[in-house]
Write a protein that holds these residues in place. Structure first.
Motif, PDB file in Angstrom:
ATOM      1  N   MET A   1      50.783  37.738  51.554  1.00 62.61           N
ATOM      2  CA  MET A   1      49.643  38.591  51.261  1.00 62.61           C
ATOM      3  C   MET A   1      49.341  38.553  49.763  1.00 62.61           C
ATOM      4  SD  MET A   1      49.315  42.741  51.652  1.00 62.61           S
ATOM      5  CE  MET A   1      49.698  42.693  53.390  1.00 62.61           C
ATOM      6  N   PRO A   2      48.080  38.303  49.369  1.00 63.18           N
ATOM      7  CA  PRO A   2      47.734  38.320  47.941  1.00 63.18           C
ATOM      8  C   PRO A   2      48.066  39.680  47.326  1.00 63.18           C
ATOM      9  CG  PRO A   2      45.955  37.405  49.271  1.00 63.18           C
ATOM     10  CD  PRO A   2      46.934  37.976  50.220  1.00 63.18           C
ATOM     11  N   SER A   3      48.534  39.657  46.091  1.00 64.68           N
ATOM     12  CA  SER A   3      49.007  40.894  45.461  1.00 64.68           C
ATOM     13  C   SER A   3      47.933  41.636  44.685  1.00 64.68           C
ATOM     14  CB  SER A   3      50.176  40.567  44.515  1.00 64.68           C
ATOM     15  OG  SER A   3      49.740  39.657  43.511  1.00 64.68           O
ATOM     16  N   HIS A   4      46.789  40.992  44.466  1.00 67.48           N
ATOM     17  CA  HIS A   4      45.763  41.678  43.693  1.00 67.48           C
ATOM     18  C   HIS A   4      44.380  41.207  44.135  1.00 67.48           C
ATOM     19  CE1 HIS A   4      46.233  37.880  41.513  1.00 67.48           C
ATOM     20  NE2 HIS A   4      44.980  38.035  41.126  1.00 67.48           N
ATOM     21  N   LEU A   5      43.389  42.013  43.835  1.00 67.10           N
ATOM     22  CA  LEU A   5      42.009  41.711  44.198  1.00 67.10           C
ATOM     23  C   LEU A   5      41.318  41.019  43.029  1.00 67.10           C
ATOM     24  CD1 LEU A   5      40.069  42.394  46.627  1.00 67.10           C
ATOM     25  CD2 LEU A   5      39.229  44.288  45.223  1.00 67.10           C
ATOM     26  N   HIS A   6      40.639  39.918  43.312  1.00 68.30           N
ATOM     27  CA  HIS A   6      39.831  39.249  42.298  1.00 68.30           C
ATOM     28  C   HIS A   6      38.527  38.828  42.956  1.00 68.30           C
ATOM     29  CE1 HIS A   6      39.356  37.077  38.418  1.00 68.30           C
ATOM     30  NE2 HIS A   6      38.504  36.361  39.148  1.00 68.30           N
ATOM     31  N   VAL A   7      37.396  39.179  42.320  1.00 71.06           N
ATOM     32  CA  VAL A   7      36.077  38.958  42.901  1.00 71.06           C
ATOM     33  C   VAL A   7      35.390  37.799  42.193  1.00 71.06           C
ATOM     34  CG1 VAL A   7      33.823  39.967  43.401  1.00 71.06           C
ATOM     35  CG2 VAL A   7      35.894  41.390  43.508  1.00 71.06           C
ATOM     36  N   ALA A   8      34.940  36.828  42.962  1.00 64.40           N
ATOM     37  CA  ALA A   8      34.112  35.744  42.429  1.00 64.40           C
ATOM     38  C   ALA A   8      32.662  36.089  42.700  1.00 64.40           C
ATOM     39  CB  ALA A   8      34.469  34.420  43.100  1.00 64.40           C
ATOM     40  N   ILE A   9      31.873  36.154  41.635  1.00 66.26           N
ATOM     41  CA  ILE A   9      30.441  36.447  41.739  1.00 66.26           C
ATOM     42  C   ILE A   9      29.692  35.157  41.470  1.00 66.26           C
ATOM     43  CG2 ILE A   9      28.519  37.807  40.826  1.00 66.26           C
ATOM     44  CD1 ILE A   9      30.641  39.781  39.723  1.00 66.26           C
ATOM     45  N   VAL A  10      28.951  34.686  42.446  1.00 71.77           N
ATOM     46  CA  VAL A  10      28.141  33.478  42.262  1.00 71.77           C
ATOM     47  C   VAL A  10      26.705  33.911  42.005  1.00 71.77           C
ATOM     48  CG1 VAL A  10      27.232  31.400  43.346  1.00 71.77           C
ATOM     49  CG2 VAL A  10      29.646  31.997  43.622  1.00 71.77           C
ATOM     50  N   GLY A  11      26.220  33.636  40.785  1.00 67.64           N
ATOM     51  CA  GLY A  11      24.866  34.015  40.406  1.00 67.64           C
ATOM     52  C   GLY A  11      24.854  35.022  39.275  1.00 67.64           C
ATOM     53  N   GLY A  12      24.216  34.630  38.161  1.00 67.17           N
ATOM     54  CA  GLY A  12      24.188  35.484  36.976  1.00 67.17           C
ATOM     55  C   GLY A  12      22.828  36.095  36.714  1.00 67.17           C
ATOM     56  N   GLY A  13      22.141  36.516  37.764  1.00 69.72           N
ATOM     57  CA  GLY A  13      20.892  37.252  37.600  1.00 69.72           C
ATOM     58  C   GLY A  13      21.154  38.743  37.563  1.00 69.72           C
ATOM     59  N   LEU A  14      20.136  39.513  37.847  1.00 69.44           N
ATOM     60  CA  LEU A  14      20.244  40.974  37.796  1.00 69.44           C
ATOM     61  C   LEU A  14      21.378  41.490  38.672  1.00 69.44           C
ATOM     62  CD1 LEU A  14      19.235  43.880  37.286  1.00 69.44           C
ATOM     63  CD2 LEU A  14      17.575  43.515  39.118  1.00 69.44           C
ATOM     64  N   GLY A  15      21.399  41.084  39.950  1.00 66.96           N
ATOM     65  CA  GLY A  15      22.410  41.596  40.857  1.00 66.96           C
ATOM     66  C   GLY A  15      23.817  41.198  40.459  1.00 66.96           C
ATOM     67  N   GLY A  16      23.993  39.929  40.085  1.00 67.39           N
ATOM     68  CA  GLY A  16      25.313  39.452  39.731  1.00 67.39           C
ATOM     69  C   GLY A  16      25.892  40.148  38.516  1.00 67.39           C
ATOM     70  N   ILE A  17      25.079  40.305  37.473  1.00 66.28           N
ATOM     71  CA  ILE A  17      25.588  40.951  36.257  1.00 66.28           C
ATOM     72  C   ILE A  17      25.788  42.446  36.487  1.00 66.28           C
ATOM     73  CG2 ILE A  17      25.136  41.403  33.822  1.00 66.28           C
ATOM     74  CD1 ILE A  17      23.609  38.814  33.660  1.00 66.28           C
ATOM     75  N   ALA A  18      24.898  43.073  37.249  1.00 59.00           N
ATOM     76  CA  ALA A  18      25.084  44.492  37.564  1.00 59.00           C
ATOM     77  C   ALA A  18      26.378  44.703  38.344  1.00 59.00           C
ATOM     78  CB  ALA A  18      23.886  45.021  38.354  1.00 59.00           C
ATOM     79  N   LEU A  19      26.673  43.802  39.272  1.00 56.62           N
ATOM     80  CA  LEU A  19      27.937  43.909  40.001  1.00 56.62           C
ATOM     81  C   LEU A  19      29.110  43.740  39.055  1.00 56.62           C
ATOM     82  CD1 LEU A  19      29.639  44.120  42.541  1.00 56.62           C
ATOM     83  CD2 LEU A  19      29.264  41.671  42.932  1.00 56.62           C
ATOM     84  N   ALA A  20      29.032  42.779  38.141  1.00 58.07           N
ATOM     85  CA  ALA A  20      30.110  42.580  37.174  1.00 58.07           C
ATOM     86  C   ALA A  20      30.360  43.848  36.359  1.00 58.07           C
ATOM     87  CB  ALA A  20      29.771  41.411  36.254  1.00 58.07           C
ATOM     88  N   ILE A  21      29.293  44.499  35.934  1.00 58.68           N
ATOM     89  CA  ILE A  21      29.443  45.743  35.169  1.00 58.68           C
ATOM     90  C   ILE A  21      30.105  46.820  36.022  1.00 58.68           C
ATOM     91  CG2 ILE A  21      28.169  47.604  34.024  1.00 58.68           C
ATOM     92  CD1 ILE A  21      26.044  45.451  33.312  1.00 58.68           C
ATOM     93  N   ALA A  22      29.685  46.906  37.286  1.00 55.43           N
ATOM     94  CA  ALA A  22      30.262  47.901  38.181  1.00 55.43           C
ATOM     95  C   ALA A  22      31.745  47.654  38.412  1.00 55.43           C
ATOM     96  CB  ALA A  22      29.509  47.897  39.515  1.00 55.43           C
ATOM     97  N   LEU A  23      32.119  46.403  38.590  1.00 54.74           N
ATOM     98  CA  LEU A  23      33.531  46.075  38.794  1.00 54.74           C
ATOM     99  C   LEU A  23      34.344  46.340  37.537  1.00 54.74           C
ATOM    100  CD1 LEU A  23      33.156  42.723  40.790  1.00 54.74           C
ATOM    101  CD2 LEU A  23      33.637  45.007  41.711  1.00 54.74           C
ATOM    102  N   LYS A  24      33.789  45.992  36.397  1.00 56.77           N
ATOM    103  CA  LYS A  24      34.477  46.223  35.125  1.00 56.77           C
ATOM    104  C   LYS A  24      34.751  47.708  34.929  1.00 56.77           C
ATOM    105  CE  LYS A  24      33.990  45.129  30.184  1.00 56.77           C
ATOM    106  NZ  LYS A  24      33.108  44.458  29.167  1.00 56.77           N
ATOM    107  N   ALA A  25      33.753  48.538  35.258  1.00 55.81           N
ATOM    108  CA  ALA A  25      33.910  49.990  35.099  1.00 55.81           C
ATOM    109  C   ALA A  25      34.952  50.553  36.051  1.00 55.81           C
ATOM    110  CB  ALA A  25      32.566  50.682  35.325  1.00 55.81           C
ATOM    111  N   ARG A  26      35.243  49.828  37.130  1.00 51.50           N
ATOM    112  CA  ARG A  26      36.204  50.295  38.133  1.00 51.50           C
ATOM    113  C   ARG A  26      37.513  49.509  38.084  1.00 51.50           C
ATOM    114  NH1 ARG A  26      31.244  51.159  38.940  1.00 51.50           N
ATOM    115  NH2 ARG A  26      30.455  52.953  40.093  1.00 51.50           N
ATOM    116  N   ASN A  27      37.684  48.746  37.000  1.00 50.99           N
ATOM    117  CA  ASN A  27      38.929  48.005  36.743  1.00 50.99           C
ATOM    118  C   ASN A  27      39.264  47.015  37.854  1.00 50.99           C
ATOM    119  OD1 ASN A  27      39.581  49.376  34.245  1.00 50.99           O
ATOM    120  ND2 ASN A  27      40.068  51.167  35.509  1.00 50.99           N
ATOM    121  N   ILE A  28      38.247  46.364  38.379  1.00 49.45           N
ATOM    122  CA  ILE A  28      38.437  45.328  39.390  1.00 49.45           C
ATOM    123  C   ILE A  28      38.203  43.973  38.729  1.00 49.45           C
ATOM    124  CG2 ILE A  28      37.629  44.377  41.578  1.00 49.45           C
ATOM    125  CD1 ILE A  28      36.714  47.179  42.347  1.00 49.45           C
TER     126      ILE A  28
END
Length: 424
Positions: free
Chosen positions: A1-28
Motif C-alpha cells: 500500500m502506498p504510504s502517502h498521497l501525491h497528486v499529478a495535475i495535468v494542465g496549467g490553466g485556471l483549474g489546474g493552478i487553482a487545484l494546486a493552490i488548494a492542495l498546497k493550502a491543505r498540505n497535500i
C-alpha cells in the motif's frame, strides 16, 4: 500500500493552478504538468460570478481577495449588476430588456493572462513542470504512471485531468476517436475585439463602461470593461444552427464578407463597432463536450473543469465551475485517511467528489447550452407583456440557481458520501 498521497495535475490553466493552490493550502503534495513552456491562457476577457469568487475564497481566503481587487467591475451604484440586457436593433435599439444582478460581485471582468499570473504567483513554481505533454497513462493497485512526449515517466497516487477542452487525459480515458472524447461544434461562435474605452464611448456613450449584452438578429453582442476600465472587451456572437464545422482549426480567418452579412439588420450602435474588428476579422467557433460519459472517474483518475464539462459561454459559467470542481475535490482528498493512498481509498474519494459535482456541472452546462438559442432568437420573437416577463423571470431563476450554490454544503455532502462508501 502506498504510504502517502501525491497528486499529478495535468494542465496549467485556471483549474489546474487553482487545484494546486488548494492542495498546497491543505498540505497535500502535488506536481503540475503543463504542455507549454509557460502558463498561458487563450482568449482575452473572463468574468467571475459570485459562486466563482466564493470558491476561490474557500480555496484560499487571500486568493479571493486578490482576484476581487484585480477585477474590473461596474461603476457605483451598479457594482452588483452582472449584465444589462438591451435591444441591439429595431425601434427599441438601446432600450433595456432586463438588468441581471449578482451581488456581491456583479460582473468581475479581467484579462485571462492577468488572472493566471496572480494564480501562478500564489501557487509558486517549485512543483511545476513545463514542456510535459501527456501521451498516455496506466494505473494499478500502487500508482498511476504518466508517460510524456519527451520520453519521461512519472508516478502519482492521483491523476487529475485539468487540461481543457482538448483534454489528453479524457482521450486516454475513453477511445480518442469516440464521441465522448471529442469536442463538438456548438452551432455558434464569435468575432472578438478589445476596444480602447475612449473609442467605445464614442459609439456606446456612457454605457460603454457597463457590462451589457445587445440582442439583435440571430445573435448578441456582449461588452464589458476590462483592464481597470481602460478598454472594453467585445464579442459578437452569432448562431450557426444546423451548420457543420468541418475545419480542423476552430478559428476561421479572413471572414470580412461573412462578418458584414452577419451584422445586416443590426442597429447603428452595433454597426458602428464594426471598424474596430478590422476588415477581415476572425471567427472563433465555439465547441463543447456534447456527449458525456456515465462517470468522469476511472480508478485513480478524474476529470475536472473544461476537461470534464466544456460548455458554451452564454451565462459566463465555465470558469466558476472549474473552481468549484477543484475546491470540492481538494476538500475530499484532504479527508483521505493519513498514510492511505491505496487504489480503494483514492477511488472512493474521487467518486465521492463526483457524486456532488457531476449533477451540478451537467445542469449548469445544460443551462449554458439552452441560453444561446434563447439570446439568439430573442429579437425575432418580439416578446411583449406577460411573455416578456416570463422570459425575464426564467432567465433570472436559471442564473441565480447557478450563482447561489452553498459550496460548503456541497463539500459536506461529498464527505458524507465518502463516509458511506467507506462502509459499503
Amino acid at each position: 500500500m502506498p504510504s502517502h498521497l501525491h497528486v499529478a495535475i495535468v494542465g496549467g490553466g485556471l483549474g489546474g493552478i487553482a487545484l494546486a493552490i488548494a492542495l498546497k493550502a491543505r498540505n497535500i503534495p502535488f506536481t503540475i504538468y503543463e504542455a507549454r513552456s509557460a502558463f498561458t491562457e487563450i482568449g482575452a476577457g473572463i468574468n467571475f460570478a459570485p459562486n466563482g469568487l466564493r470558491a476561490l475564497r474557500e480555496i484560499d481566503p487571500s486568493l479571493g481577495d486578490r482576484i476581487y481587487a484585480l477585477a474590473t467591475r461596474n461603476l457605483p451604484p451598479s457594482e452588483d449588476t452582472w449584465m444589462w440586457m438591451r435591444y441591439g436593433a429595431g425601434h427599441r435599439d438601446g432600450e433595456t430588456v432586463m438588468e441581471l444582478r449578482a451581488p456581491p460581485t456583479g460582473c468581475m471582468a479581467m484579462h485571462r493572462q492577468e488572472l493566471l499570473a496572480v494564480l501562478a504567483e500564489k501557487m509558486g513554481y517549485e512543483h511545476a513542470r513545463f514542456n510535459k505533454k501527456l501521451v498516455s497513462f496506466e494505473q494499478d493497485e500502487d500508482a498511476v504512471r504518466l508517460r510524456f512526449e519527451d520520453g519521461t515517466e512519472e508516478s502519482a497516487s492521483v491523476l487529475v485531468g485539468c487540461d481543457g477542452i482538448h483534454s489528453r487525459v479524457r482521450a486516454c480515458m475513453f477511445d480518442s476517436e469516440s464521441a465522448v472524447a471529442r469536442p463538438h461544434f456548438n452551432g455558434d461562435g464569435a468575432y472578438r475585439a478589445v476596444i480602447p474605452i475612449a473609442h467605445a464611448e464614442k459609439v456606446l456613450g456612457e454605457t460603454a463602461r457597463q457590462s451589457q449584452a445587445l440582442l439583435g438578429p440571430n445573435g448578441y453582442v456582449i461588452c464589458y470593461p476590462v483592464n481597470n476600465g481602460t478598454a472594453v472587451n467585445v464579442g459578437i456572437w452569432v448562431s450557426r444552427a444546423g451548420q457543420v464545422w468541418d475545419r480542423k482549426d476552430w478559428v476561421a480567418t479572413s471572414q470580412g464578407e461573412q462578418f458584414r452579412r452577419d451584422l445586416e439588420g443590426w442597429g447603428p450602435r452595433v454597426r458602428a463597432l464594426m471598424p474596430f474588428f478590422g476588415d477581415e476579422p476572425a471567427f472563433w467557433a465555439a465547441h463543447q463536450h456534447r456527449v458525456q460519459p456515465a462517470s468522469f472517474v476511472q480508478g485513480r483518475v478524474i476529470l475536472v473543469g473544461d476537461g470534464a464539462h466544456a460548455m458554451p459561454p452564454h451565462i459566463g459559467a465555465g470558469a466558476s465551475q472549474a473552481v468549484e470542481d477543484v475546491y470540492v475535490l481538494a476538500e475530499v482528498l484532504a479527508s483521505i485517511q493519513p498514510g492511505d493512498a491505496s487504489l480503494a481509498a483514492v477511488r472512493t474519494a474521487l467518486r465521492a467528489a463526483e457524486s456532488v459535482r457531476m449533477p451540478r456541472f451537467l445542469a449548469v452546462q445544460d443551462i449554458s447550452v439552452r441560453a444561446g438559442p434563447d439570446w439568439y432568437s430573442f429579437f425575432e420573437r418580439g416578446l411583449e407583456g406577460d411573455e416578456l416577463e416570463r422570459f425575464n423571470l426564467g432567465m433570472r431563476e436559471s442564473v441565480e440557481w447557478v450563482w447561489q450554490v452553498d459550496l460548503r454544503d456541497e463539500v459536506e455532502k461529498a464527505k458524507r458520501t465518502l463516509a458511506e462508501l467507506r462502509k459499503a
